[in-house]
Design an enzyme around this catalytic site. Structure first.
Site, PDB file in Angstrom:
ATOM      1  N   SER A  29     -15.969 -19.366  -9.049  1.00 33.31           N
ATOM      2  CA  SER A  29     -16.893 -20.498  -9.062  1.00 33.31           C
ATOM      3  C   SER A  29     -18.222 -20.028  -9.631  1.00 33.31           C
ATOM      4  O   SER A  29     -18.773 -19.022  -9.191  1.00 33.31           O
ATOM      5  CB  SER A  29     -17.085 -21.002  -7.624  1.00 33.31           C
ATOM      6  N   GLY A  65     -14.299 -21.182  -1.148  1.00 31.61           N
ATOM      7  CA  GLY A  65     -15.093 -20.045  -0.688  1.00 31.61           C
ATOM      8  C   GLY A  65     -16.447 -20.473  -0.161  1.00 31.61           C
ATOM      9  O   GLY A  65     -16.924 -21.577  -0.429  1.00 31.61           O
ATOM     10  N   ASP A  90     -17.381 -29.028  -9.831  1.00 32.09           N
ATOM     11  CA  ASP A  90     -17.674 -29.297  -8.420  1.00 32.09           C
ATOM     12  C   ASP A  90     -19.077 -29.884  -8.332  1.00 32.09           C
ATOM     13  O   ASP A  90     -20.047 -29.269  -8.794  1.00 32.09           O
ATOM     14  CB  ASP A  90     -17.594 -27.982  -7.612  1.00 32.09           C
ATOM     15  N   LYS A 107     -14.588 -22.622 -12.179  1.00 32.58           N
ATOM     16  CA  LYS A 107     -15.170 -23.847 -11.631  1.00 32.58           C
ATOM     17  C   LYS A 107     -16.646 -23.821 -11.959  1.00 32.58           C
ATOM     18  O   LYS A 107     -17.323 -22.808 -11.766  1.00 32.58           O
ATOM     19  CB  LYS A 107     -14.934 -23.850 -10.128  1.00 32.58           C
ATOM     20  N   LYS A 117     -20.392 -25.793 -11.537  1.00 35.73           N
ATOM     21  CA  LYS A 117     -21.125 -26.747 -10.713  1.00 35.73           C
ATOM     22  C   LYS A 117     -21.811 -27.768 -11.610  1.00 35.73           C
ATOM     23  O   LYS A 117     -22.420 -27.403 -12.630  1.00 35.73           O
ATOM     24  CB  LYS A 117     -22.184 -26.015  -9.884  1.00 35.73           C
ATOM     25  N   ASP A 165     -13.518 -31.527  -0.763  1.00 33.97           N
ATOM     26  CA  ASP A 165     -13.993 -30.311  -0.090  1.00 33.97           C
ATOM     27  C   ASP A 165     -14.718 -30.777   1.182  1.00 33.97           C
ATOM     28  O   ASP A 165     -14.105 -30.920   2.250  1.00 33.97           O
ATOM     29  CB  ASP A 165     -14.893 -29.524  -1.062  1.00 33.97           C
ATOM     30  N   LYS A 169     -11.059 -24.822   3.358  1.00 30.72           N
ATOM     31  CA  LYS A 169     -11.919 -23.710   3.759  1.00 30.72           C
ATOM     32  C   LYS A 169     -11.744 -23.537   5.258  1.00 30.72           C
ATOM     33  O   LYS A 169     -11.877 -24.508   6.019  1.00 30.72           O
ATOM     34  CB  LYS A 169     -13.392 -24.005   3.462  1.00 30.72           C
ATOM     35  N   GLU A 207     -14.208 -31.830  -8.135  1.00 25.00           N
ATOM     36  CA  GLU A 207     -14.336 -31.559  -6.696  1.00 25.00           C
ATOM     37  C   GLU A 207     -15.530 -32.301  -6.110  1.00 25.00           C
ATOM     38  O   GLU A 207     -16.638 -32.236  -6.637  1.00 25.00           O
ATOM     39  CB  GLU A 207     -14.495 -30.034  -6.501  1.00 25.00           C
TER      40      GLU A 207
HETATM   41  O1  LIG Z   1     -17.442 -18.311  -4.606  1.00 24.60           O
HETATM   42  C1  LIG Z   1     -17.407 -18.905  -3.535  1.00 24.60           C
HETATM   43  O2  LIG Z   1     -17.296 -18.320  -2.448  1.00 24.60           O
HETATM   44  C2  LIG Z   1     -17.482 -20.407  -3.529  1.00 24.60           C
HETATM   45  C3  LIG Z   1     -18.591 -20.945  -4.338  1.00 24.60           C
HETATM   46  C4  LIG Z   1     -18.789 -22.410  -4.123  1.00 24.60           C
HETATM   47  O3  LIG Z   1     -18.361 -23.162  -4.963  1.00 24.60           O
HETATM   48  C5  LIG Z   1     -19.543 -22.843  -2.971  1.00 24.60           C
HETATM   49  C6  LIG Z   1     -20.499 -21.969  -2.494  1.00 24.60           C
HETATM   50  C7  LIG Z   1     -21.287 -22.312  -1.435  1.00 24.60           C
HETATM   51  C8  LIG Z   1     -21.105 -23.527  -0.822  1.00 24.60           C
HETATM   52  C9  LIG Z   1     -20.164 -24.427  -1.284  1.00 24.60           C
HETATM   53  C10 LIG Z   1     -19.350 -24.077  -2.348  1.00 24.60           C
HETATM   54  C11 LIG Z   1     -18.307 -25.082  -2.724  1.00 24.60           C
HETATM   55  O4  LIG Z   1     -17.128 -24.769  -2.898  1.00 24.60           O
HETATM   56  O5  LIG Z   1     -18.641 -26.253  -2.784  1.00 24.60           O
HETATM   57 MG   LIG Z   2     -16.971 -27.432  -3.231  1.00 26.03          MG
END
Ligand SMILES: O=C(O)CCC(=O)c1ccccc1C(=O)O
Ligand SMILES: [Mg+2]
Length: 368
Positions: free
Chosen positions: A136, A291, A189, A162, A164, A239, A263, A214
Site C-alpha cells: 500500500s 494492514g 483506497d 494499492k 491512496k 474495509d 483486518k 476500497e
Molecule cells: O501497509 C499497511 O500496513 C496498510 C496501509 C494502509 O493502507 C492503511 C494504513 C493505515 C490505516 C489504514 C490503512 C488502510 O488499509 O486503509
Molecule cells: Mg483501507
C-alpha cells in the site's frame, strides 16, 4: 491455560518513510505491545494496532490501553481458558473496542498454538505454505514521485499495489499511472473520503481496470456502498465498514461490496476474522488481509491468518524492511519474489527481540 501476568508496553517506532492518507500523515508508529504469560510459563504476544488519533476508526492508543486495563485484562487474568475462541465470548459484555480486544486475544492464540505444538497458521486451519504480498502506497508529493515508487515496488516483486486517493487526487493520478503501467495489478483506497455526491468521479475511476475500489464512502455505511456498487463494474472492497461477522453478513446480503479486506484488529480478533473469512468463502466473496502499519508481532499474526484458503488476493502485509529500520522480531518478515513463507514452527514463528523492544519502549505496566 490461565493467564497469570500481562505486560503492556507503549512502543514508539520511527518509520523509514512517512505514510499519508486522505486524513493525514504518520511518520512514527506508536502502539501497544501485549505480553501474556500463563501459569506454565508460556508467553504469547499481541499488538494493539490503534493509532494515536482516531482518524481511521474511533479507537486510539489511549482508548485501547484504558479498555485493556479497566475491562479486558481483569476479565482474562486467572480465568481458565480452554480455547482462544472462548475469549470473544468472555468479552461479549463489552461493546466494540475491537482493536483492544484483538490485541490480547492474539496473545492467547499465540500461547494456544505453542501449547498444542502447532504454528499459529495451523492452529487457525490455514494450509498455504506461502502467501502473496502486495503493498500500500501513501499519497506522495507528486504523481512522478508516485509512479517512480510504483515501478520500484514492481521490480521488488510485489504482486499488486494499492494507491491512496482523495478528492482532487484521484482520476488524473490514476490516468497517469495507467498511461505508464497499463497492466499493473492496481487498486485504490479512499479511506471514506467520498460521498454519493461524488458519483461522477467514482464512475470515472471505473474505466481504469482497477482490481477494486476500497472504502470509497463513510466508515459506518453499507447502504450507500450498495447503491454505488450497482453503478460500478469495478468491485467495491469494504474495509472500515466491516467490524464484525454481522457487518459482513449484512453487507453481502445488501450487495455493498464484491471483496472484503479483513483486518484482525478492526474485527476484534483472529476468531472473528476467521468467521468472516468462512462466511465470505461460502458466499464467493474473495478476501485479503489489510494492514495497520504493524510491527513484527502484528505482521506475524497477519501472515498466519492469510494462510487460510479464501485469502485469494494479495494482502498489504509487506516485508519488515519496507517500514522499519529494525523490526521487533527475529528473523524479520522477508518478501521473496512477492511471497512470504508461512512459518511452520510452533506459535507465531518469529521471536520477539527483547533488546529492540526495550529500546523502543516509552512506558510499560505489569498486571498480575
Ligand atoms: O501497509 C499497511 O500496513 C496498510 C496501509 C494502509 O493502507 C492503511 C494504513 C493505515 C490505516 C489504514 C490503512 C488502510 O488499509 O486503509
Ligand atoms: Mg483501507
Amino acid at each position: 491455560m490461565k493467564l497469570e501476568q500481562i505486560t503492556v508496553r507503549h512502543i514508539k517506532m520511527p518509520m523509514k518513510a512517512p505514510f499519508t492518507t486522505s486524513f493525514g500523515t504518520i511518520d512514527e508508529k506508536e502502539f501497544l505491545l501485549i505480553e501474556a504469560r500463563d501459569q506454565s510459563g508460556t508467553v504469547g504476544w499481541g499488538e494493539a494496532v490503534a493509532f494515536v488519533a482516531p482518524w481511521y476508526t474511533e479507537e486510539t492508543l489511549k482508548t485501547t490501553w484504558h479498555m485493556l486495563e479497566d475491562f479486558l485484562i481483569p476479565i482474562l487474568l486467572h480465568k481458565e481458558i480452554g480455547h482462544p475462541d472462548e475469549v470473544s465470548a468472555l468479552f461479549s459484555s463489552i461493546r466494540r473496542n475491537c482493536m483492544a480486544k484483538a490485541s490480547i486475544e492474539g496473545a492467547v492464540w499465540d500461547i494456544y498454538a505453542q501449547q498444542t505444538k502447532q504454528s499459529l497458521a495451523q492452529a487457525l486451519g490455514g494450509d498455504k505454505e506461502r502467501i502473496e504480498v502486495g503493498v500500500s502506497v501513501g499519497i506522495q508529493s507528486s504523481t512522478e514521485a508516485l509512479i517512480d515508487l510504483l515501478k520500484a515496488h514492481v521490480i521488488k516483486g510485489y504482486k499488486r499495489v494499492k494507491v491512496k486517493i482523495k478528492p482532487d487526487h484521484d482520476v488524473e493520478v490514476i490516468r497517469a499511472i495507467r498511461a505508464e503501467m497499463p497492466d499493473l495489478p492496481l487498486m485504490v483506497d479512499a479511506n471514506s473520503a467520498y460521498t454519493l455526491n461524488d458519483m461522477d468521479v467514482l464512475q470515472q475511476l471505473d474505466v481504469f481496470n482497477l482490481l477494486m475500489i476500497e472504502q470509497p464512502l463513510a466508515v459506518d455505511d453499507i447502504v450507500d456502498h450498495a447503491k454505488l456498487q450497482r453503478k460500478l463494474k469495478t468491485s467495491i472492497c469494504l474495509d472500515e465498514s466491516i467490524t464484525s461477522y454481522e457487518d459482513a453478513r449484512k453487507a453481502i446480503e445488501l450487495g455493498s461490496c464484491g471483496v472484503i479486506n479483513i483486518k484482525i484488529g478492526r474485527v476484534g480478533g483472529l476468531t472473528e476474522a476467521r468467521r468472516i473469512h468462512d462466511l465470505c468463502k461460502e458466499n464467493n466473496i474473495p478476501v485479503w488481509c489489510g494492514g495497520m502499519l504493524e510491527a513484527g508481532i502484528g505482521r506475524a499474526h497477519n501472515i498466519a491468518l492469510t494462510s487460510l484458503t479464501n485469502f485469494v488476493l494479495p494482502g498489504d502485509t509487506a516485508g519488515s524492511s519496507h517500514y522499519w529500520y529494525e523490526d521487533i522480531i527475529t528473523p524479520e518478515v522477508i518478501v521473496e519474489d512477492g511471497y512470504i513463507r508461512v512459518p511452520q514452527t510452533a506459535g507465531i514463528g518469529y521471536t520477539p527481540n527483547r533488546k529492540v523492544i526495550d529500546e523502543l519502549t516509552i512506558s510499560k505496566k505489569v498486571y498480575q
